[in-house]
Enzyme design. Structure first.
Site, PDB file in Angstrom:
ATOM      1  N   VAL A 126       0.837  -1.200   0.000  1.00 23.09           N
ATOM      2  CA  VAL A 126       0.000   0.000   0.000  1.00 23.09           C
ATOM      3  C   VAL A 126       0.874   1.254   0.000  1.00 23.09           C
ATOM      4  O   VAL A 126       0.627   2.202  -0.744  1.00 23.09           O
ATOM      5  CB  VAL A 126      -0.938   0.031   1.228  1.00 23.09           C
ATOM      6  CG1 VAL A 126      -1.821   1.282   1.213  1.00 23.09           C
ATOM      7  CG2 VAL A 126      -1.796  -1.223   1.274  1.00 23.09           C
ATOM      8  N   HIS A 139      10.032 -12.720  15.557  1.00 28.91           N
ATOM      9  CA  HIS A 139       9.030 -12.407  14.534  1.00 28.91           C
ATOM     10  C   HIS A 139       9.128 -13.378  13.366  1.00 28.91           C
ATOM     11  O   HIS A 139      10.217 -13.790  12.962  1.00 28.91           O
ATOM     12  CB  HIS A 139       9.193 -10.975  14.027  1.00 28.91           C
ATOM     13  CG  HIS A 139       8.383  -9.982  14.789  1.00 28.91           C
ATOM     14  ND1 HIS A 139       6.999  -9.977  14.759  1.00 28.91           N
ATOM     15  CD2 HIS A 139       8.749  -8.969  15.611  1.00 28.91           C
ATOM     16  CE1 HIS A 139       6.551  -8.986  15.520  1.00 28.91           C
ATOM     17  NE2 HIS A 139       7.586  -8.368  16.048  1.00 28.91           N
ATOM     18  N   HIS A 197       4.999 -13.963  19.254  1.00 29.25           N
ATOM     19  CA  HIS A 197       6.385 -13.787  18.809  1.00 29.25           C
ATOM     20  C   HIS A 197       7.298 -13.471  19.998  1.00 29.25           C
ATOM     21  O   HIS A 197       8.510 -13.709  19.926  1.00 29.25           O
ATOM     22  CB  HIS A 197       6.474 -12.683  17.740  1.00 29.25           C
ATOM     23  CG  HIS A 197       6.325 -11.292  18.268  1.00 29.25           C
ATOM     24  ND1 HIS A 197       5.104 -10.653  18.367  1.00 29.25           N
ATOM     25  CD2 HIS A 197       7.239 -10.412  18.740  1.00 29.25           C
ATOM     26  CE1 HIS A 197       5.279  -9.446  18.853  1.00 29.25           C
ATOM     27  NE2 HIS A 197       6.557  -9.273  19.099  1.00 29.25           N
ATOM     28  N   ARG A 234       1.181   7.186  18.011  1.00 29.14           N
ATOM     29  CA  ARG A 234       0.912   5.745  18.009  1.00 29.14           C
ATOM     30  C   ARG A 234      -0.453   5.471  17.386  1.00 29.14           C
ATOM     31  O   ARG A 234      -0.612   4.596  16.530  1.00 29.14           O
ATOM     32  CB  ARG A 234       0.968   5.190  19.432  1.00 29.14           C
ATOM     33  CG  ARG A 234       0.692   3.695  19.537  1.00 29.14           C
ATOM     34  CD  ARG A 234       0.634   3.255  21.000  1.00 29.14           C
ATOM     35  NE  ARG A 234       0.480   1.813  21.104  1.00 29.14           N
ATOM     36  CZ  ARG A 234      -0.679   1.168  21.034  1.00 29.14           C
ATOM     37  NH1 ARG A 234      -1.798   1.865  20.850  1.00 29.14           N
ATOM     38  NH2 ARG A 234      -0.732  -0.143  21.138  1.00 29.14           N
ATOM     39  N   GLN A 256      -3.737  -0.463  10.303  1.00 25.77           N
ATOM     40  CA  GLN A 256      -5.101  -0.959  10.084  1.00 25.77           C
ATOM     41  C   GLN A 256      -5.714  -0.374   8.818  1.00 25.77           C
ATOM     42  O   GLN A 256      -6.931  -0.298   8.699  1.00 25.77           O
ATOM     43  CB  GLN A 256      -5.977  -0.657  11.307  1.00 25.77           C
ATOM     44  CG  GLN A 256      -5.471  -1.239  12.607  1.00 25.77           C
ATOM     45  CD  GLN A 256      -5.274  -2.749  12.564  1.00 25.77           C
ATOM     46  OE1 GLN A 256      -5.874  -3.441  11.742  1.00 25.77           O
ATOM     47  NE2 GLN A 256      -4.435  -3.265  13.451  1.00 25.77           N
TER      48      GLN A 256
END
Length: 497
Positions: free
Chosen positions: A57, A111, A142, A277, A286
């Site tokens: 994106v 991760h 993770h 944040r 998101q």
């Protein structure tokens, strides 16, 4: 390992390495940190995208966990060094600083491919397919893999690590470093495990601050993510480090705990920290198209799971979902799995390959709409999907509709995290104080948590999309009416065109 921008310089009789980082400039790292970097277990982070599917994106979001981890190690040292110089009474020694830097460097070793996609989406879905979704099944994270990989890294590279000055820190302080990685826990036994470090409990808040969420991990990823995404970062971590100070904070029943505090004039900068944040999560993490891409990648990975094998310890072959149990196999698991599936010729991987080809050709699922609620959504994603799908119009949700319910907050649920931060003033720099919200601004948000519902449709024909949008809008309007009747805070909705 060749680094075009590295040079060597002598500092305190130890050969430090200088890295040219695009975010922090020229930074020096202890040779033990460099030796950790030059291991296969750490080098795999070069091939794990920091923001997962966001690269599909945002064209600039090509950065990886590798450089982020180096940045966190540097900032951990900067904060610890600053406290050491300003407050010698804290008895912070060079060994403490090195431990904190190692924790910062290794905090993301666990991760998997595409970062949070792996433990947040792929592993739960793979376990569900395998019938391992029982409520008593412990969720894999993770963070767990990070601690296991850290042990594995030391075990597999001990002969090389032994050649470096101060390498004994890894063996003698390994448990302490692992505790610094995870931060303070709601664990009655942790104070006992702290041992001599109990008087330096503030060190546990540098890399992973569980008290209020302000730590150097976020300092780096705010600066790095914003830089690569093209989003403005309003938080100034240099100012926070400059004014950071350790004070005794009352914990009730005459108990006190040493915590990292900041100057009272910095309260605005701290609110910018949490605003940044939230902005990153809302605009990037998101983003609806990013979530669609990650949903499709997850579907491809689940389809390919039992057909892709990775050699683990003792030659045992592991799938993607079982590689988490074997660090030898897990070391080989990176974003390269995407290309491994994409370029395969196996008929068993046909479904997974077609999904990934659709991503590259931009044949993506469509977002029906998204809805924000100040109230917790009680219904499960499956229940919402079944309600929207209906019996006739769109068939069943498992075939055509995907629902995501996302918790968006300032890091501490419904609470204002700044209520858990303490400040000091120049008149009495050793006394920790609270600053009530009313003394800051009347424009500070009153709610610190909301819920985001996103609905995607696998079908892209206009009739299916129109029907899905109509059903979603009706469902959202019905939800708003219910909340209004119950005198609950208003909700807002956004519908895709």
């Amino acid at each position: 390992m060749a680094r075009p921008h590295d040079t060597e310089t002598e500092t305190m009789e130890v050969a430090y390495k200088v890295f040219n980082d695009p975010i922090h400039g020229h930074i020096e790292l202890h040779p033990l940190l460099v030796k950790i970097i030059d291991t296969p277990q750490f080098q795999r982070l070069r091939n794990i995208k920091q923001l997962g599917g966001a690269y599909y994106v945002f064209p600039g979001a090509s950065h990886n966990r590798f450089e982020h981890s180096i940045g966190v190690a540097y900032l951990a040292g900067e904060l610890a060094n600053s406290l050491q110089k300003k407050q010698p009474e804290l008895n912070i020694d060079d060994r403490d600083i090195l431990c904190v830097q190692i924790a910062g460097l290794c905090h993301d070793l666990g991760h998997g491919p595409f970062s949070h996609l792996f433990d947040g989406m792929f592993i739960p879905e793979a376990r569900k397919r395998q019938g391992q979704d029982s409520k008593d099944k412990k969720k894999w994270t993770h963070e767990q893999a990070t601690l296991t990989m850290f042990d594995h890294l030391i075990e597999k590279n001990v002969l090389e690590l032994e050649k470096v000055k101060d390498w004994q820190v890894l063996s003698n302080e390994k448990d302490f470093i692992k505790e610094l990685i995870v931060g303070k826990q709601a664990d009655a036994d942790q104070p006992k495990r702290m041992g001599p470090y109990k008087k330096k409990s503030f060190l546990y808040d540098i890399v992973a601050n569980k008290t209020n969420g302000i730590d150097v991990d976020k300092f780096d990823y705010f600066a790095r993510d914003c830089h690569h995404l093209g989003i403005k970062n309003n938080f100034d971590h240099h100012r926070f480090i400059k004014f950071a100070r350790v004070c005794d904070v009352d914990k009730g029943k005459e108990a006190k705990e040493k915590q990292i505090c900041t100057k009272e004039q910095e309260v605005g900068n701290v609110y910018d920290f949490f605003h940044t944040r939230n902005c990153l999560h809302r605009r990037a993490c998101q983003h609806k198209v990013k979530n669609i891409v990650e949903t499709m990648i997850t579907k491809a990975f689940v389809s390919a799971d039992k057909h892709l094998k990775f050699k683990g310890s003792d030659g045992k072959m592991r799938t993607m979902s079982t590689a988490i149990e074997d660090m030898v196999a897990y070391t080989k698991l990176t974003d390269n799995v995407f290309e491994q599936i994409l370029f395969s010729t196996s008929t068993e991987l046909t479904e997974a390959r077609e999904i990934l080809e659709n991503i590259l050709h931009r044949r993506l699922y469509k977002c029906v709409g998204q809805f924000y609620s100040a109230n917790e959504i009680k219904a499960t994603e499956e229940e919402i999907g079944e309600k929207l799908a209906g019996e006739k119009d769109i068939d069943r949700t498992s075939n055509y509709l995907i629902v995501k319910v996302i918790n968006m907050d300032y890091g501490m649920g419904t609470e204002n995290p700044i209520d858990h931060l303490r400040f000091y003033n120049k008149r009495d720099p050793n006394r920790a104080i609270m600053i009530p919200q009313g003394q800051v601004s009347t424009l500070i948000p009153g709610h610190f948590q909301e819920w985001l519902i996103q609905v995607y449709c696998k079908r892209t024909d206009e009739e299916s999309l129109r029907t899905a949008r109509e059903r979603f809008e009706l469902w959202c309007n019905a939800l708003v009416i219910i909340y209004c009747l119950q005198f609950i805070a208003p909700c807002g909705s956004i519908f895709s065109n």
